[in-house]
Write a protein that holds these residues in place. Structure first.
Motif, PDB file in Angstrom:
ATOM      1  N   SER A   1      30.618  42.521  35.676  1.00 27.62           N
ATOM      2  CA  SER A   1      29.700  41.410  35.995  1.00 27.62           C
ATOM      3  C   SER A   1      30.477  40.138  36.337  1.00 27.62           C
ATOM      4  O   SER A   1      30.200  39.053  35.827  1.00 27.62           O
ATOM      5  CB  SER A   1      28.739  41.152  34.829  1.00 27.62           C
ATOM      6  OG  SER A   1      27.956  42.285  34.568  1.00 27.62           O
ATOM      7  N   LYS A   2      31.487  40.283  37.176  1.00 27.16           N
ATOM      8  CA  LYS A   2      32.318  39.184  37.679  1.00 27.16           C
ATOM      9  C   LYS A   2      33.198  38.535  36.608  1.00 27.16           C
ATOM     10  O   LYS A   2      33.822  37.509  36.851  1.00 27.16           O
ATOM     11  CB  LYS A   2      31.446  38.112  38.357  1.00 27.16           C
ATOM     12  CG  LYS A   2      30.678  38.645  39.567  1.00 27.16           C
ATOM     13  CD  LYS A   2      29.889  37.547  40.250  1.00 27.16           C
ATOM     14  CE  LYS A   2      29.153  38.104  41.468  1.00 27.16           C
ATOM     15  NZ  LYS A   2      28.378  37.053  42.172  1.00 27.16           N
ATOM     16  N   THR A   3      33.248  39.128  35.418  1.00 31.87           N
ATOM     17  CA  THR A   3      34.109  38.624  34.352  1.00 31.87           C
ATOM     18  C   THR A   3      35.374  39.468  34.269  1.00 31.87           C
ATOM     19  O   THR A   3      35.299  40.699  34.157  1.00 31.87           O
ATOM     20  CB  THR A   3      33.380  38.676  32.993  1.00 31.87           C
ATOM     21  OG1 THR A   3      32.224  37.849  33.042  1.00 31.87           O
ATOM     22  CG2 THR A   3      34.292  38.185  31.873  1.00 31.87           C
ATOM     23  N   ASN A   4      36.519  38.821  34.356  1.00 26.17           N
ATOM     24  CA  ASN A   4      37.786  39.535  34.230  1.00 26.17           C
ATOM     25  C   ASN A   4      37.944  40.004  32.783  1.00 26.17           C
ATOM     26  O   ASN A   4      37.981  39.192  31.853  1.00 26.17           O
ATOM     27  CB  ASN A   4      38.949  38.609  34.612  1.00 26.17           C
ATOM     28  CG  ASN A   4      40.268  39.352  34.686  1.00 26.17           C
ATOM     29  OD1 ASN A   4      40.709  39.953  33.718  1.00 26.17           O
ATOM     30  ND2 ASN A   4      40.908  39.296  35.835  1.00 26.17           N
ATOM     31  N   VAL A   5      38.004  41.312  32.605  1.00 27.03           N
ATOM     32  CA  VAL A   5      38.043  41.897  31.263  1.00 27.03           C
ATOM     33  C   VAL A   5      39.300  41.480  30.509  1.00 27.03           C
ATOM     34  O   VAL A   5      39.278  41.252  29.298  1.00 27.03           O
ATOM     35  CB  VAL A   5      37.930  43.432  31.355  1.00 27.03           C
ATOM     36  CG1 VAL A   5      38.253  44.084  30.027  1.00 27.03           C
ATOM     37  CG2 VAL A   5      36.530  43.830  31.812  1.00 27.03           C
ATOM     38  N   GLY A   6      40.407  41.353  31.221  1.00 23.84           N
ATOM     39  CA  GLY A   6      41.644  40.920  30.584  1.00 23.84           C
ATOM     40  C   GLY A   6      41.513  39.548  29.948  1.00 23.84           C
ATOM     41  O   GLY A   6      42.045  39.299  28.858  1.00 23.84           O
ATOM     42  N   SER A   7      40.770  38.664  30.609  1.00 18.45           N
ATOM     43  CA  SER A   7      40.594  37.315  30.067  1.00 18.45           C
ATOM     44  C   SER A   7      39.794  37.323  28.771  1.00 18.45           C
ATOM     45  O   SER A   7      40.017  36.506  27.883  1.00 18.45           O
ATOM     46  CB  SER A   7      39.899  36.410  31.100  1.00 18.45           C
ATOM     47  OG  SER A   7      38.544  36.780  31.289  1.00 18.45           O
ATOM     48  N   VAL A   8      38.864  38.281  28.647  1.00 25.19           N
ATOM     49  CA  VAL A   8      38.060  38.393  27.422  1.00 25.19           C
ATOM     50  C   VAL A   8      38.955  38.803  26.256  1.00 25.19           C
ATOM     51  O   VAL A   8      38.852  38.255  25.149  1.00 25.19           O
ATOM     52  CB  VAL A   8      36.918  39.416  27.615  1.00 25.19           C
ATOM     53  CG1 VAL A   8      36.149  39.622  26.310  1.00 25.19           C
ATOM     54  CG2 VAL A   8      35.973  38.965  28.718  1.00 25.19           C
ATOM     55  N   LEU A   9      39.842  39.773  26.497  1.00 27.45           N
ATOM     56  CA  LEU A   9      40.772  40.212  25.458  1.00 27.45           C
ATOM     57  C   LEU A   9      41.722  39.090  25.052  1.00 27.45           C
ATOM     58  O   LEU A   9      41.967  38.860  23.867  1.00 27.45           O
ATOM     59  CB  LEU A   9      41.579  41.415  25.958  1.00 27.45           C
ATOM     60  CG  LEU A   9      40.822  42.739  26.086  1.00 27.45           C
ATOM     61  CD1 LEU A   9      41.585  43.708  26.971  1.00 27.45           C
ATOM     62  CD2 LEU A   9      40.558  43.347  24.714  1.00 27.45           C
ATOM     63  N   LEU A  10      42.236  38.376  26.045  1.00 27.25           N
ATOM     64  CA  LEU A  10      43.186  37.299  25.763  1.00 27.25           C
ATOM     65  C   LEU A  10      42.526  36.160  25.006  1.00 27.25           C
ATOM     66  O   LEU A  10      43.078  35.629  24.041  1.00 27.25           O
ATOM     67  CB  LEU A  10      43.784  36.787  27.081  1.00 27.25           C
ATOM     68  CG  LEU A  10      44.755  37.738  27.781  1.00 27.25           C
ATOM     69  CD1 LEU A  10      44.980  37.303  29.218  1.00 27.25           C
ATOM     70  CD2 LEU A  10      46.081  37.812  27.023  1.00 27.25           C
ATOM     71  N   GLU A  11      41.339  35.777  25.435  1.00 30.51           N
ATOM     72  CA  GLU A  11      40.646  34.665  24.793  1.00 30.51           C
ATOM     73  C   GLU A  11      40.221  35.006  23.373  1.00 30.51           C
ATOM     74  O   GLU A  11      40.068  34.127  22.524  1.00 30.51           O
ATOM     75  CB  GLU A  11      39.431  34.240  25.623  1.00 30.51           C
ATOM     76  CG  GLU A  11      38.836  32.909  25.221  1.00 30.51           C
ATOM     77  CD  GLU A  11      37.821  32.382  26.210  1.00 30.51           C
ATOM     78  OE1 GLU A  11      36.999  31.531  25.812  1.00 30.51           O
ATOM     79  OE2 GLU A  11      37.834  32.808  27.374  1.00 30.51           O
ATOM     80  N   SER A  12      40.030  36.317  23.110  1.00 33.32           N
ATOM     81  CA  SER A  12      39.661  36.767  21.763  1.00 33.32           C
ATOM     82  C   SER A  12      40.877  36.918  20.864  1.00 33.32           C
ATOM     83  O   SER A  12      40.747  37.255  19.680  1.00 33.32           O
ATOM     84  CB  SER A  12      38.911  38.106  21.838  1.00 33.32           C
ATOM     85  OG  SER A  12      37.750  38.001  22.625  1.00 33.32           O
ATOM     86  N   GLY A  13      42.065  36.707  21.410  1.00 33.80           N
ATOM     87  CA  GLY A  13      43.290  36.872  20.630  1.00 33.80           C
ATOM     88  C   GLY A  13      43.634  38.321  20.361  1.00 33.80           C
ATOM     89  O   GLY A  13      44.345  38.634  19.409  1.00 33.80           O
ATOM     90  N   LEU A  14      43.145  39.232  21.212  1.00 34.26           N
ATOM     91  CA  LEU A  14      43.367  40.662  21.007  1.00 34.26           C
ATOM     92  C   LEU A  14      44.386  41.233  21.985  1.00 34.26           C
ATOM     93  O   LEU A  14      44.571  42.449  22.067  1.00 34.26           O
ATOM     94  CB  LEU A  14      42.037  41.415  21.145  1.00 34.26           C
ATOM     95  CG  LEU A  14      41.004  41.104  20.069  1.00 34.26           C
ATOM     96  CD1 LEU A  14      39.660  41.741  20.401  1.00 34.26           C
ATOM     97  CD2 LEU A  14      41.492  41.574  18.703  1.00 34.26           C
ATOM     98  N   ALA A  15      45.044  40.364  22.740  1.00 32.17           N
ATOM     99  CA  ALA A  15      46.044  40.809  23.704  1.00 32.17           C
ATOM    100  C   ALA A  15      47.022  39.685  23.975  1.00 32.17           C
ATOM    101  O   ALA A  15      46.756  38.516  23.672  1.00 32.17           O
ATOM    102  CB  ALA A  15      45.362  41.239  25.011  1.00 32.17           C
TER     103      ALA A  15
END
Length: 275
Positions: free
Chosen positions: A213-227
């Motif tokens: 849905s136009k959201t970069n999945v990598g950014s979600v992991l990074l912002e969550s502190g999981l990557a």
């Protein structure tokens, strides 16, 4: 939710009298409705009774109306859906119109090449086909780790192992590994996504960026502190600035893997390159 039924574990969903409870289990049954009804052309579904903002499209009825399902048979004394009459009608209409499984025609056969089961050379030979178009629509079939998945690309009739470019989550048995996997399962498992393939590694895993849905999945992991974000090849990543900003936000809040020191994280990185 509509009713519960005790069934035999040996005989599918057939109801059984209460005898040996070791061979039975209780299942709960209910109806599911679409929150934002948007039936496709040709769908022939009735509306469920509406009260206020209650959704109107019954998913079971939708499946039956397209000929994608059979209707469950019930004995006279068995409980059934409150919408069973509508389900019967949808099934009958699909039969008369010879839709889906009721059609006399053979369904189209789609042969999917599973590139996760071939050697790395064959996977590399397929790279030019995935780079002909900048982006592809894919379905996430399995989550191997927070950053590595199995995808099916219908247009190219293939399944691939896919890893997020520059983004690395904890490896197996590392802290927060399970949390990263759980997040990806909630977010993208069995969903349509978009991917852009950059290259393929020596193991035959394709590397690139993935959007839901136009959201970069990598950014979600990074912002969550999981990557963590690797600087290697960062200039090739389309959303490099988005990923960098996401990791910066996590570091400012000292979230999860961002708290690792360089020494403690060294083993963590080695795990990925051996994975």
């Amino acid at each position: 939710m509509e009713y519960s039924r005790r069934i035999s574990t040996m005989d599918g969903q057939n109801a059984v009298p209460v005898m040996n409870s070791a061979d039975t289990r209780v299942l709960d049954y209910g109806s599911v409705f679409l929150g934002s009804p948007s039936p496709a052309d040709g769908d022939d579904t009735s509306s469920a009774p509406s009260t206020g903002t209650q959704p109107k499209i019954n998913v079971a009825e939708l499946l039956l109306s397209r000929g994608f399902a059979e209707i469950s048979k019930h004995r006279d004394y068995e409980e059934r859906s409150h919408y069973f009459d509508a389900l019967l009608a949808a099934h009958s209409r699909a039969e008369k119109a010879k839709k889906g499984i009721h059609s006399d025609k053979l369904p189209p056969v789609m042969h999917i090449t599973d590139l996760t089961m071939v050697n790395s050379k064959k996977a590399k030979d397929f790279l030019p086909f995935l780079q002909r178009n900048r982006r592809h629509t894919a379905v996430v079939e399995y989550v191997f780790s927070g950053h590595r998945f199995k995808l099916t690309i219908p247009k190219e009739t293939c399944s691939i192992a896919f890893s997020l470019s520059g983004v690395r989550c904890p490896g197996k048995d590392e802290p927060y590994s399970s949390e990263a996997i759980a997040l990806m399962r909630r977010m993208i498992l069995q969903r349509d996504v978009e991917i852009e393939v950059e290259t393929v590694d020596r193991t035959g895993t394709f590397i690139g960026s993935l959007w839901e849905s136009k959201t970069n999945v990598g950014s979600v992991l990074l912002e969550s502190g999981l990557a963590k974000l690797s600087s290697f090849g960062l200039d090739r990543i389309p959303d490099a600035h988005v990923l960098t900003r996401a990791e910066k936000l996590a570091k400012q809040q000292k979230l999860k893997v961002t708290c690792y020191t360089a020494t403690s994280f060294r083993k963590y990185i080695i795990v990925f390159f051996c994975y």
